[in-house]
Structure formats: C-alpha cells, structure tokens
Design an enzyme around this catalytic site. Sequence first.
Site, PDB file in Angstrom:
ATOM      1  N   GLU A  59       0.935  -1.141  -0.078  1.00 28.49           N
ATOM      2  CA  GLU A  59      -0.007  -0.022   0.117  1.00 28.49           C
ATOM      3  C   GLU A  59       0.888   1.116   0.059  1.00 28.49           C
ATOM      4  OE1 GLU A  59      -3.606  -0.002   2.444  1.00 28.49           O
ATOM      5  OE2 GLU A  59      -3.008   1.894   3.210  1.00 28.49           O
ATOM      6  N   ARG A 103     -15.520   3.323   4.503  1.00 26.72           N
ATOM      7  CA  ARG A 103     -16.583   4.624   4.821  1.00 26.72           C
ATOM      8  C   ARG A 103     -15.538   5.879   4.875  1.00 26.72           C
ATOM      9  NH1 ARG A 103     -17.760   5.308  10.945  1.00 26.72           N
ATOM     10  NH2 ARG A 103     -15.809   6.224  10.743  1.00 26.72           N
ATOM     11  N   TYR A 136     -11.359  -4.757  11.494  1.00 24.09           N
ATOM     12  CA  TYR A 136     -10.457  -4.132  12.686  1.00 24.09           C
ATOM     13  C   TYR A 136     -10.494  -5.412  13.891  1.00 24.09           C
ATOM     14  CZ  TYR A 136     -11.381   0.011  10.034  1.00 24.09           C
ATOM     15  OH  TYR A 136     -10.994   0.779   8.857  1.00 24.09           O
ATOM     16  N   GLN A 191      -6.709  -3.542   9.919  1.00 25.88           N
ATOM     17  CA  GLN A 191      -5.974  -2.545  10.534  1.00 25.88           C
ATOM     18  C   GLN A 191      -4.563  -3.276  11.012  1.00 25.88           C
ATOM     19  OE1 GLN A 191      -4.480   0.282  10.774  1.00 25.88           O
ATOM     20  NE2 GLN A 191      -6.417   1.329  11.205  1.00 25.88           N
TER      21      GLN A 191
HETATM   22  P1  FAD Z   1     -16.630   0.545   8.771  1.00 26.68           P
HETATM   23  O1  FAD Z   1     -15.953  -0.913   8.757  1.00 26.68           O
HETATM   24  O2  FAD Z   1     -17.583   0.623   7.760  1.00 26.68           O
HETATM   25  O3  FAD Z   1     -16.840   1.003   9.946  1.00 26.68           O
HETATM   26  C1  FAD Z   1     -15.901   1.553  11.024  1.00 26.68           C
HETATM   27  C2  FAD Z   1     -16.279   1.229  12.527  1.00 26.68           C
HETATM   28  O4  FAD Z   1     -17.839   1.276  13.005  1.00 26.68           O
HETATM   29  C3  FAD Z   1     -16.371  -0.229  12.614  1.00 26.68           C
HETATM   30  O5  FAD Z   1     -15.939  -0.662  14.009  1.00 26.68           O
HETATM   31  C4  FAD Z   1     -17.546  -0.952  12.474  1.00 26.68           C
HETATM   32  O6  FAD Z   1     -17.955  -2.019  13.066  1.00 26.68           O
HETATM   33  C5  FAD Z   1     -18.580   0.240  13.036  1.00 26.68           C
HETATM   34  N1  FAD Z   1     -19.633   0.540  12.300  1.00 26.68           N
HETATM   35  C6  FAD Z   1     -20.052   1.039  11.096  1.00 26.68           C
HETATM   36  N2  FAD Z   1     -21.228   1.085  10.779  1.00 26.68           N
HETATM   37  C7  FAD Z   1     -21.857   0.156  11.512  1.00 26.68           C
HETATM   38  C8  FAD Z   1     -22.941  -0.442  11.773  1.00 26.68           C
HETATM   39  N3  FAD Z   1     -23.957   0.063  10.884  1.00 26.68           N
HETATM   40  N4  FAD Z   1     -23.361  -1.328  12.714  1.00 26.68           N
HETATM   41  C9  FAD Z   1     -22.299  -1.619  13.530  1.00 26.68           C
HETATM   42  N5  FAD Z   1     -21.016  -1.068  13.524  1.00 26.68           N
HETATM   43  C10 FAD Z   1     -20.834  -0.276  12.564  1.00 26.68           C
HETATM   44  N6  FAD Z   1      -9.071   6.064   5.475  1.00 26.68           N
HETATM   45  C11 FAD Z   1      -8.932   6.993   4.325  1.00 26.68           C
HETATM   46  O7  FAD Z   1      -9.435   8.071   4.382  1.00 26.68           O
HETATM   47  N7  FAD Z   1      -8.434   6.727   3.189  1.00 26.68           N
HETATM   48  C12 FAD Z   1      -7.900   5.454   2.950  1.00 26.68           C
HETATM   49  O8  FAD Z   1      -7.289   5.329   1.810  1.00 26.68           O
HETATM   50  C13 FAD Z   1      -7.827   4.529   3.735  1.00 26.68           C
HETATM   51  N8  FAD Z   1      -7.630   3.223   3.528  1.00 26.68           N
HETATM   52  C14 FAD Z   1      -7.614   2.336   4.740  1.00 26.68           C
HETATM   53  C15 FAD Z   1      -7.180   0.764   4.151  1.00 26.68           C
HETATM   54  C16 FAD Z   1      -7.483  -0.184   5.234  1.00 26.68           C
HETATM   55  C17 FAD Z   1      -7.034  -1.618   4.819  1.00 26.68           C
HETATM   56  C18 FAD Z   1      -7.962   0.049   6.563  1.00 26.68           C
HETATM   57  C19 FAD Z   1      -8.448  -0.769   7.373  1.00 26.68           C
HETATM   58  C20 FAD Z   1      -8.325   1.481   6.760  1.00 26.68           C
HETATM   59  C21 FAD Z   1      -8.321   2.587   5.706  1.00 26.68           C
HETATM   60  N9  FAD Z   1      -8.597   3.718   5.885  1.00 26.68           N
HETATM   61  C22 FAD Z   1      -8.425   4.755   5.071  1.00 26.68           C
HETATM   62  C23 FAD Z   1      -9.321   4.264   7.496  1.00 26.68           C
HETATM   63  C24 FAD Z   1     -10.584   3.898   7.289  1.00 26.68           C
HETATM   64  O9  FAD Z   1     -11.439   4.844   6.311  1.00 26.68           O
HETATM   65  C25 FAD Z   1     -11.133   4.260   8.826  1.00 26.68           C
HETATM   66  O10 FAD Z   1     -10.743   3.527   9.708  1.00 26.68           O
HETATM   67  C26 FAD Z   1     -12.719   4.677   8.771  1.00 26.68           C
HETATM   68  O11 FAD Z   1     -12.871   5.105  10.145  1.00 26.68           O
HETATM   69  C27 FAD Z   1     -13.468   3.505   8.738  1.00 26.68           C
HETATM   70  O12 FAD Z   1     -13.726   3.027   7.418  1.00 26.68           O
HETATM   71  P2  FAD Z   1     -14.275   1.358   7.126  1.00 26.68           P
HETATM   72  O13 FAD Z   1     -14.923   1.548   5.851  1.00 26.68           O
HETATM   73  O14 FAD Z   1     -13.148   0.667   7.554  1.00 26.68           O
HETATM   74  O15 FAD Z   1     -15.259   1.490   8.169  1.00 26.68           O
END
Ligand code: FAD
Length: 295
Positions: A11, A101, A140, A171
């Site tokens: 990455e 997200r 996570y 993560q």
């Molecule tokens: P999600 O998995 O959708 O949710 C985050 C947290 O909230 C989780 O604990 C989830 O269980 C909880 N949650 C959300 N909705 C619900 C629901 N309806 N019910 C229950 N729990 C819920 N960020 C950037 O800005 N740019 C990037 O390029 C980027 N790359 C990343 C790459 C990887 C591999 C990872 C792991 C993270 C990256 N991030 C990036 C960070 C990420 O955007 C943040 O961690 C963000 O806060 C969560 O995004 P997500 O899609 O993983 O979240």
Amino acid sequence: MTQSKPTVSFEFFPPKSIAASFQLWETVQTLAPMAPEFVSVTYGAGGAIRALTRDAVAAIAAQTPLRVAAHLTCVAASRAETMQIVENYAALGVSDIVALRGDMPGGGAFAATPDGFADSCALVAALAKRGGFRIHVGAYPEPHPESRGQAADIDHLKAKFDAGATRAITQFFFEPGTFFRFRDACVRAGITQPIVPGILPIENWAGVRRMAVRCGAHVPPEFDAAFAAAARDDTGQGNGRTDLLATVLCTELCDALLAGGAEHLHFYTMNRASQTRQVCHALGVTAEVDLQKVA
Ligand code: FAD
C-alpha cells in the site's frame, strides 16, 4: 522459520510534493520486482488530495505491469461524484477498489454527505451492482474507535461481504494472537471470505507508536523496551540495531501469521521500501520479475 511463501500486496499513499513523488517512485521500483498480487493507493478527503490519488494510480497503472487497487471512501462526495470517480478508475484499467467509509477531514463522528453513500456497505453494494471490480474492505481486529463491540463489528463486516466485498484487509496490529482471535470469531460468525492481515513494517518506532495509539492498536510494552535498548546501542553507529530489531519483530509476526494459516500479507509501506523489502526477503518473497516498464 517461514512456513510457506505468501502472496503480498503493497500500500502506498499519494505524494504531495515533488520530493515525495520521487520517493514513491523509488519505492515502487524497489518493491515491484517482488511481484505483488496488487498494489494500492490510499484516498484522502479533499478534492486536491483525491486528484493526487488519481494521478498516482494512473502513473503506476501506466508505467508498470502492476495490478492497482484504488482506495475510495464515502466522505464529502455525492453518490454521483463517487461513481464518476469509479468510472474514471475503470477507464484507467483499475481492477480493484478498497471501499471504505472513511473519516471526516476535521475529525469527529462520520456524517454522510447529502446524496452521498451512508456507509461502507452502501458503497460496496453500489460497486458490486456496477460490477467489474474486486472489492476489498477494511476490518478491525482491535476495536475501531467507533466500534459498538466486537459482535457488532463482525456483523458489520459480514454485511460488507454480503453486499459484495471479496476480501477484507485488517488494520495493523503487533501480535499474531490479535489477528487469530478476530479471524476465528469471523469464521464462527459465518464469514468465509479471506481476511488479510495488514502489516505495518517499522521504519521508525516513534512514528509507528504514535499511529498505533491513534488507531487503538495495543502496543506491547516489550517493544518499547527493545527499541529503547536498540537506540542506545545505535548511538554514533548508524541505525543498525534498530533496523535489525524492526526487521526481526515484523518478520516474526508475519511468520506466525503464515504458520497460523494466513496466505496473503498486505504491507502498509508508508512509501518506504527498506523494511518492507527486508521483511519480504526474510519471508522468501524476493525479486521475481524484471520490470521492463519501470524505467
Ligand atoms: P466500517 O467498517 O464501515 O466502520 C468503522 C467502524 O464502525 C467499525 O468498528 C464498524 O463495525 C463500525 N460500524 C460502522 N457502521 C456500523 C453499523 N451499521 N453497525 C455496527 N457497527 C458499525 N481512510 C481513508 O481516508 N483513506 C484510505 O485510503 C484508507 N484506507 C484504509 C485501508 C484499510 C485496509 C483500512 C483498514 C483502513 C483505511 N482507512 C482509510 C481508514 C478508514 O477509512 C477508517 O478506519 C474509517 O474510520 C472506517 O472506515 P471503514 O470502511 O473501515 O469502516
């Protein structure tokens, strides 16, 4: 001792200056010959940073034979704007999207943009409906700062798979047990798709430690002690012991993950090749291809 030779992915983040562009390119050139399954480029919140992601994705796709995954978030864009970005990636030949997200630019709780995707599930569903991409999502093993508990996290991850994701990337974490407990809980919840460990090579312990605290990763106290001792020994003699310690700790983590059944490792390179290359070499992932297209 390494159990089996893994597939890997690397990455990168988009460079914000000329100097950073050179550093990224040097890193790509150094790591590309290890034949990663894919490389990915992260995505920021603002328009200018998004253009940098697009430019970095376009440059890597045009100048190397690497499969490129573009990260994409739901932040600060309508559905139409986000899907236009997706079409632009498709036109560049991008085959994979890391669908997230995302976080609000100023911090604080996530708030969907009017007409934007409400969450990562909605983005994944739209990508799956369009078709044509492998869809990766975040996971996570240690609670995300907004976690509602592990059961809710795993339900949410399952919903992302049900919406069309093909693989989750975690993560980063420091101890293999952290990953295995999470993976096993996912399997018990009925998740059958691959969950790939995200690995953060330690180029600089102070920086990695700060990131860990920010994202809620448990820092083993013995790591602090070991890096403090190595830094004392390094005084006046370069960073030999610190670098070696970083390589050993990360290689041990990867070895344990492979021994426990992980088949793919995703490296957060931070646009630096040194530790990622050393750890990959220690795992038996060495230069395999002569990249004709990388000048
Ligand atoms: P999600 O998995 O959708 O949710 C985050 C947290 O909230 C989780 O604990 C989830 O269980 C909880 N949650 C959300 N909705 C619900 C629901 N309806 N019910 C229950 N729990 C819920 N960020 C950037 O800005 N740019 C990037 O390029 C980027 N790359 C990343 C790459 C990887 C591999 C990872 C792991 C993270 C990256 N991030 C990036 C960070 C990420 O955007 C943040 O961690 C963000 O806060 C969560 O995004 P997500 O899609 O993983 O979240």
